[in-house]
Design a protein around this motif. Structure first.
Motif: not given
Length: 322
Positions: A26, A39-40, A42, A61, A65-67, A93-94
């Protein structure tokens, strides 16, 4: 004219750059404020006490990466949101599937969104990219009172219109509607769709793009800026993560194969998903050359939501899917 030793050195430099991948990260300051099995959450907020309504971004997803929504300091969706004055900004953030989450379902993903919204505080400006877009749409239809605005970008709502390449491929792989091919992929992954299988599918759709990118690198090995841009994209694109098998097969069956979201037949959590419950302002973004999600698939949401026409914005960029 290059000598044989110089050509050999260039070849080794090219091979090293093509094969050496770094884990993507990120670009903007953030902190993880909530965790679920899938997930997280952020928090990118620059003014947490601001009275401005919060914005929640749902990345795709899809095995990556979710970034991607915070790709680099100069190319960041989260950065643009903050720069626009939306000081309370969050992104899910999966987490890649593991043996313990391989059976996660659509309900688990929607529950994660609900937990995120509850943590942030409704109503929210909800933004979804690609897979995150149809997920955001389903959530908005189920919880319209929690949504201030809904933005979807490169996200299919009508999965069959616009002559999408993916739908054509799916029809050839599901003779008679059979999901045997996709079930086999999940079984081969131990109950998960492995990210490298998803990556191979993306490359197979437009292999000429992959070849062109590698040849451009070879021609620009002495341009540090080009090499760094190449590395940034490849680090994200080629660093894959698994998708829960149950979730993936549900997507293929109910959305890509049967197009149930606009047919009014999609059932989630024991109730039908009714797109007419969406009344908030809509921001629909599409890429003119998007071969994964043609613009018509995105803009279809306006035909099924109850949002007034003057509260719908459609925008088409010159770019493709990514």
């Amino acid at each position: 004219e290059a000598t044989a030793p110089e050509l050999a050195i260039d070849w080794m430099r090219w091979c090293a750059t093509v094969t050496q991948r770094r884990r993507p990260g990120w670009a903007s300051p953030n902190q993880v404020v909530l965790r679920t099995p899938v997930a997280r959450l952020r928090d990118f907020s620059t003014s947490p006490q601001s009275t401005i309504l919060p914005t929640l971004v749902l990345p795709p997803q899809a095995g990556h990466d979710s970034c991607i929504v915070d790709y680099s300091p100069t190319q960041s969706q989260m950065g643009r949101i903050l720069a626009a004055g939306l000081e309370r900004a969050y992104a899910l953030d999966w987490i890649g599937a593991t043996a313990s989450t391989k059976d996660a379902t659509i309900d688990d993903y929607l529950d994660t969104i609900e937990r995120a919204v509850n943590h942030i505080g409704a109503p929210v400006n909800l933004i979804g990219d690609c897979q995150g877009g149809w997920l955001a749409t389903i959530y908005a239809a189920q919880h319209p009172e929690q949504i201030n605005t809904l933005t979807i970008a490169g996200a299919p709502v009508d999965f069959h219109c616009g002559e999408p390449v993916i739908h054509a491929a799916l029809k050839s792989l599901t003779p008679g509607g059979s999901l045997a091919f996709y079930r086999g992929l999940v079984a081969a992954g131990g109950g998960m769709l492995r990210g490298e299988h998803m990556l191979a599918g993306f490359i197979a759709i437009k292999p000429d793009t992959e070849v062109a990118r590698q040849m451009q690198l070879l021609a620009n090995l002495d341009d540090p800026a080009h090499v760094e841009r190449y590395r940034e994209f490849e680090d994200w694109f080629k660093y894959t993560q698994a998708i829960p098998g149950a979730f993936y097969l549900w997507i293929v069956e109910h959305l890509f194969r049967d197009n149930e979201l606009i047919a009014g037949k999609l059932e989630v959590g024991g109730e039908l998903v009714d797109l007419s419950r969406i009344e908030c302002p809509l921001n629909l973004l599409a890429g003119a050359t998007d071969h994964i999600t043609p613009p018509d698939q995105v803009f279809a949401l306006a035909d099924y939501a109850s949002t007034p026409k003057d509260a719908v914005m459609r925008d088409t960029t010159a770019g493709g899917h990514l």
